[in-house]
Design a protein around this motif. Structure first.
Motif, PDB file in Angstrom:
ATOM      1  N   ILE A 286      -2.905  -3.646  13.067  1.00  0.00           N
ATOM      2  CA  ILE A 286      -2.077  -3.778  14.269  1.00  0.00           C
ATOM      3  C   ILE A 286      -0.634  -4.105  13.883  1.00  0.00           C
ATOM      4  CG2 ILE A 286      -4.041  -4.590  15.642  1.00  0.00           C
ATOM      5  CD1 ILE A 286      -2.798  -7.384  15.560  1.00  0.00           C
ATOM      6  N   GLU A 287       0.265  -3.844  14.822  1.00  0.00           N
ATOM      7  CA  GLU A 287       1.683  -4.183  14.660  1.00  0.00           C
ATOM      8  C   GLU A 287       2.163  -4.830  15.950  1.00  0.00           C
ATOM      9  OE1 GLU A 287       5.976  -1.970  13.611  1.00  0.00           O
ATOM     10  OE2 GLU A 287       4.256  -0.809  14.333  1.00  0.00           O
ATOM     11  N   VAL A 288       3.018  -5.839  15.819  1.00  0.00           N
ATOM     12  CA  VAL A 288       3.586  -6.518  16.981  1.00  0.00           C
ATOM     13  C   VAL A 288       5.084  -6.258  17.009  1.00  0.00           C
ATOM     14  CG1 VAL A 288       3.940  -8.722  18.141  1.00  0.00           C
ATOM     15  CG2 VAL A 288       1.814  -8.309  16.886  1.00  0.00           C
ATOM     16  N   SER A 302      10.228  -4.165  15.322  1.00  0.00           N
ATOM     17  CA  SER A 302       8.984  -4.500  14.641  1.00  0.00           C
ATOM     18  C   SER A 302       9.097  -5.911  14.075  1.00  0.00           C
ATOM     19  CB  SER A 302       8.702  -3.496  13.527  1.00  0.00           C
ATOM     20  OG  SER A 302       7.488  -3.808  12.890  1.00  0.00           O
ATOM     21  N   THR A 303       8.175  -6.791  14.471  1.00  0.00           N
ATOM     22  CA  THR A 303       8.288  -8.210  14.152  1.00  0.00           C
ATOM     23  C   THR A 303       7.195  -8.695  13.201  1.00  0.00           C
ATOM     24  OG1 THR A 303       9.231  -8.527  16.364  1.00  0.00           O
ATOM     25  CG2 THR A 303       8.559 -10.499  15.181  1.00  0.00           C
ATOM     26  N   ALA A 304       6.000  -8.145  13.298  1.00  0.00           N
ATOM     27  CA  ALA A 304       4.898  -8.587  12.439  1.00  0.00           C
ATOM     28  C   ALA A 304       3.813  -7.531  12.420  1.00  0.00           C
ATOM     29  CB  ALA A 304       4.328  -9.914  12.931  1.00  0.00           C
ATOM     30  N   SER A 305       2.951  -7.608  11.414  1.00  0.00           N
ATOM     31  CA  SER A 305       1.794  -6.711  11.335  1.00  0.00           C
ATOM     32  C   SER A 305       0.638  -7.478  10.706  1.00  0.00           C
ATOM     33  CB  SER A 305       2.115  -5.456  10.524  1.00  0.00           C
ATOM     34  OG  SER A 305       2.470  -5.796   9.205  1.00  0.00           O
ATOM     35  N   SER A 306      -0.563  -6.966  10.897  1.00  0.00           N
ATOM     36  CA  SER A 306      -1.720  -7.672  10.367  1.00  0.00           C
ATOM     37  C   SER A 306      -2.911  -6.728  10.263  1.00  0.00           C
ATOM     38  CB  SER A 306      -2.083  -8.851  11.271  1.00  0.00           C
ATOM     39  OG  SER A 306      -3.202  -9.560  10.775  1.00  0.00           O
ATOM     40  N   THR A 307      -3.805  -7.031   9.344  1.00  0.00           N
ATOM     41  CA  THR A 307      -5.092  -6.348   9.251  1.00  0.00           C
ATOM     42  C   THR A 307      -6.180  -7.345   9.616  1.00  0.00           C
ATOM     43  OG1 THR A 307      -4.351  -4.805   7.544  1.00  0.00           O
ATOM     44  CG2 THR A 307      -6.719  -5.155   7.749  1.00  0.00           C
ATOM     45  N   ILE A 308      -7.012  -6.973  10.587  1.00  0.00           N
ATOM     46  CA  ILE A 308      -8.058  -7.848  11.083  1.00  0.00           C
ATOM     47  C   ILE A 308      -9.375  -7.487  10.401  1.00  0.00           C
ATOM     48  CG2 ILE A 308      -9.305  -8.588  13.150  1.00  0.00           C
ATOM     49  CD1 ILE A 308      -6.790  -7.856  14.757  1.00  0.00           C
ATOM     50  N   LEU A 309     -10.064  -8.483   9.913  1.00  0.00           N
ATOM     51  CA  LEU A 309     -11.323  -8.259   9.203  1.00  0.00           C
ATOM     52  C   LEU A 309     -12.465  -7.989  10.184  1.00  0.00           C
ATOM     53  CD1 LEU A 309     -11.068 -11.078   6.526  1.00  0.00           C
ATOM     54  CD2 LEU A 309     -10.468  -8.662   6.275  1.00  0.00           C
ATOM     55  N   PRO A 310     -13.469  -7.249   9.753  1.00  0.00           N
ATOM     56  CA  PRO A 310     -14.625  -7.008  10.625  1.00  0.00           C
ATOM     57  C   PRO A 310     -15.266  -8.330  11.054  1.00  0.00           C
ATOM     58  CG  PRO A 310     -14.706  -5.575   8.696  1.00  0.00           C
ATOM     59  CD  PRO A 310     -13.594  -6.555   8.450  1.00  0.00           C
ATOM     60  N   GLN A 312     -14.135 -10.621  12.809  1.00  0.00           N
ATOM     61  CA  GLN A 312     -13.202 -11.732  13.034  1.00  0.00           C
ATOM     62  C   GLN A 312     -13.094 -11.960  14.537  1.00  0.00           C
ATOM     63  OE1 GLN A 312      -9.572 -11.215  10.857  1.00  0.00           O
ATOM     64  NE2 GLN A 312      -8.571 -13.005  11.733  1.00  0.00           N
ATOM     65  N   SER A 313     -13.298 -13.186  14.982  1.00  0.00           N
ATOM     66  CA  SER A 313     -13.343 -13.471  16.419  1.00  0.00           C
ATOM     67  C   SER A 313     -11.996 -13.863  17.001  1.00  0.00           C
ATOM     68  CB  SER A 313     -14.351 -14.597  16.700  1.00  0.00           C
ATOM     69  OG  SER A 313     -13.947 -15.790  16.054  1.00  0.00           O
ATOM     70  N   GLU A 314     -11.037 -14.130  16.132  1.00  0.00           N
ATOM     71  CA  GLU A 314      -9.735 -14.562  16.619  1.00  0.00           C
ATOM     72  C   GLU A 314      -8.672 -14.245  15.567  1.00  0.00           C
ATOM     73  OE1 GLU A 314      -9.218 -18.403  18.908  1.00  0.00           O
ATOM     74  OE2 GLU A 314      -8.103 -18.893  17.082  1.00  0.00           O
ATOM     75  N   VAL A 315      -7.511 -13.804  16.014  1.00  0.00           N
ATOM     76  CA  VAL A 315      -6.396 -13.592  15.103  1.00  0.00           C
ATOM     77  C   VAL A 315      -5.144 -14.207  15.736  1.00  0.00           C
ATOM     78  CG1 VAL A 315      -5.933 -11.295  16.077  1.00  0.00           C
ATOM     79  CG2 VAL A 315      -5.022 -11.894  13.843  1.00  0.00           C
ATOM     80  N   VAL A 316      -4.408 -14.975  14.935  1.00  0.00           N
ATOM     81  CA  VAL A 316      -3.163 -15.580  15.390  1.00  0.00           C
ATOM     82  C   VAL A 316      -2.027 -15.007  14.548  1.00  0.00           C
ATOM     83  CG1 VAL A 316      -1.843 -17.709  15.648  1.00  0.00           C
ATOM     84  CG2 VAL A 316      -4.309 -17.701  16.114  1.00  0.00           C
ATOM     85  N   ILE A 317      -1.048 -14.430  15.211  1.00  0.00           N
ATOM     86  CA  ILE A 317       0.090 -13.824  14.527  1.00  0.00           C
ATOM     87  C   ILE A 317       1.334 -14.651  14.830  1.00  0.00           C
ATOM     88  CG2 ILE A 317       1.505 -11.752  14.293  1.00  0.00           C
ATOM     89  CD1 ILE A 317      -0.934 -10.161  15.221  1.00  0.00           C
ATOM     90  N   GLU A 318       1.867 -15.311  13.815  1.00  0.00           N
ATOM     91  CA  GLU A 318       3.066 -16.129  13.981  1.00  0.00           C
ATOM     92  C   GLU A 318       4.301 -15.227  14.018  1.00  0.00           C
ATOM     93  OE1 GLU A 318       2.957 -19.305  14.466  1.00  0.00           O
ATOM     94  OE2 GLU A 318       0.896 -19.792  13.875  1.00  0.00           O
ATOM     95  N   LEU A 319       5.181 -15.464  14.989  1.00  0.00           N
ATOM     96  CA  LEU A 319       6.378 -14.638  15.145  1.00  0.00           C
ATOM     97  C   LEU A 319       7.666 -15.377  14.830  1.00  0.00           C
ATOM     98  CD1 LEU A 319       5.385 -12.730  18.426  1.00  0.00           C
ATOM     99  CD2 LEU A 319       5.106 -12.000  16.065  1.00  0.00           C
ATOM    100  N   GLY A 320       7.571 -16.671  14.540  1.00  0.00           N
ATOM    101  CA  GLY A 320       8.757 -17.400  14.096  1.00  0.00           C
ATOM    102  C   GLY A 320       9.769 -17.709  15.166  1.00  0.00           C
TER     103      GLY A 320
END
Length: 349
Positions: A286-288, A302-310, A312-320
């Motif tokens: 994903i990309e934020v 474009s501020t952040a990106s992440s790969t979520i593991l199979p 995974q019940s929750e993901v927190v993306i820090e944007l600063g």
């Protein structure tokens, strides 16, 4: 036909087509499928559709026939006689609403002189299709129509299609007689007479929350855009914002990139985004992105990106602590071969 007559006919056809194109027709999917069209009033967007198409549905996905094939979320507001209903439309489709209700006029003479008509239908992919038909009977309330070509038949999902004569809407297809193959069309003058009380007084000012404010989040937001319809109407985009992690929005990427836009109630500092995910959410990359603008396609950063593991019940993306008015999440890939992804809740803090 001489040249002058041809030019005159072409001009009249152009004027009529322009009038017809002011109507944004839509495909509506809930527990049933059907058709409708959009009207504006006081900067809000509404759909008009047969009641039987939408009456048993909690969630409605509305797909436009505009160039963008815009998506919207429908909410039934009021039922009427003659199997009619009026509802509210939110999402990007609301920006393609088309004709203003107060600008619509219907001439009785256009309806009563109509003989050959076009039944205009929006397919599930947003592409319009037309079927030629002839009027068999003209009554005070309904028209009876028959497909011109013997090999063509009216089919399930056409209820709510607009019927045009010379580019002018003369009615809405409401039902089909399976024995005779004839279609019953509510006259356009009767249609607008029936729903006009909703739009003429305070009815059209009904307050509607596009998506309920988030519960338990630091920053309130509404979902203002999404480009992928849910797999079924019960998995509506509204469910990512209902405060209940047991419900979820579900869609399929099909090789495309899914996008969801969140608009804050005010320009604010955004510390991060939390996505709560159900089992087998499928979300991978994903990309934020963020924007200082409250609307429009430009200005995204474009501020952040992440790969979520199979699993995974929750993901927190820090944007600063970035200052913005909107936030967009792009979903690029899925762990599932069929491209299925699910989201329970989104929280912006």
């Amino acid at each position: 036909m001489n040249k002058l007559s041809y030019i005159t006919l072409l001009f009249l056809s152009f004027i009529s087509s322009g009038y017809a194109n002011n109507f944004t027709q839509v495909f509506i999917e809930g527990d049933d499928i059907g058709q409708g069209f959009l009207v504006k009033r006081l900067n809000l967007c509404y759909f008009i559709s047969p009641l039987h198409v939408i009456e048993n549905s909690v969630f409605l996905t509305v797909k436009g026939s505009d160039e963008l094939r815009s998506l919207g979320d429908g909410q039934m507001l009021q039922p009427f006689g003659y199997d009619l209903s009026v509802g509210h439309v939110s999402g990007s489709l609301a920006n393609q609403c088309g004709v203003d209700y107060n600008a619509i006029s219907v001439k009785q003479s256009d309806i009563e002189k109509a003989k050959s008509v076009i039944v205009s239908t929006v397919n599930s992919d947003g592409l319009p299709s037309n079927m030629s038909a002839t009027i068999q009977e003209t009554g005070l309330i309904y028209l009876t129509i028959k497909p011109q070509a013997k090999e063509r038949t009216f089919f399930k999902g056409m209820s709510g299609s607009l019927v045009f004569s010379g580019g002018v809407p003369v009615g809405m297809l409401q039902s089909i007689d399976n024995k005779t193959g004839l279609g019953k069309v509510l006259r356009m003058d009767r249609l607008f007479e029936t729903v006009s009380p909703f739009f003429s007084t305070d009815g059209g000012d009904t307050q509607v929350n596009e998506v309920a404010p988030t519960k338990g989040s630091n920053l309130n937001f509404i979902v203002t855009y999404w480009n992928m319809p849910p797999t079924v109407s019960q998995k509506s985009i509204k469910l990512i914002n209902d405060g209940d992690t047991s419900t979820y929005y579900e869609t399929t990427l099909n090789g495309d990139i899914a996008e969801i836009d969140f608009t804050l109630s005010d320009y604010n500092h955004i510390e991060g985004l939390k996505l709560s995910l159900p089992n087998d959410s499928g979300i991978k990359d994903i990309e934020v992105l963020t924007s200082k603008k409250s609307e429009g396609k430009r200005g995204w950063i474009s501020t952040a990106s992440s790969t979520i593991l199979p699993n995974q019940s929750e993901v927190v993306i820090e944007l600063g602590s970035i200052k913005a008015r909107r936030l967009k999440v792009k979903f690029y890939s899925s762990w599932n071969k069929n491209g299925l992804i699910k989201i329970s809740e989104a929280t912006i803090f």
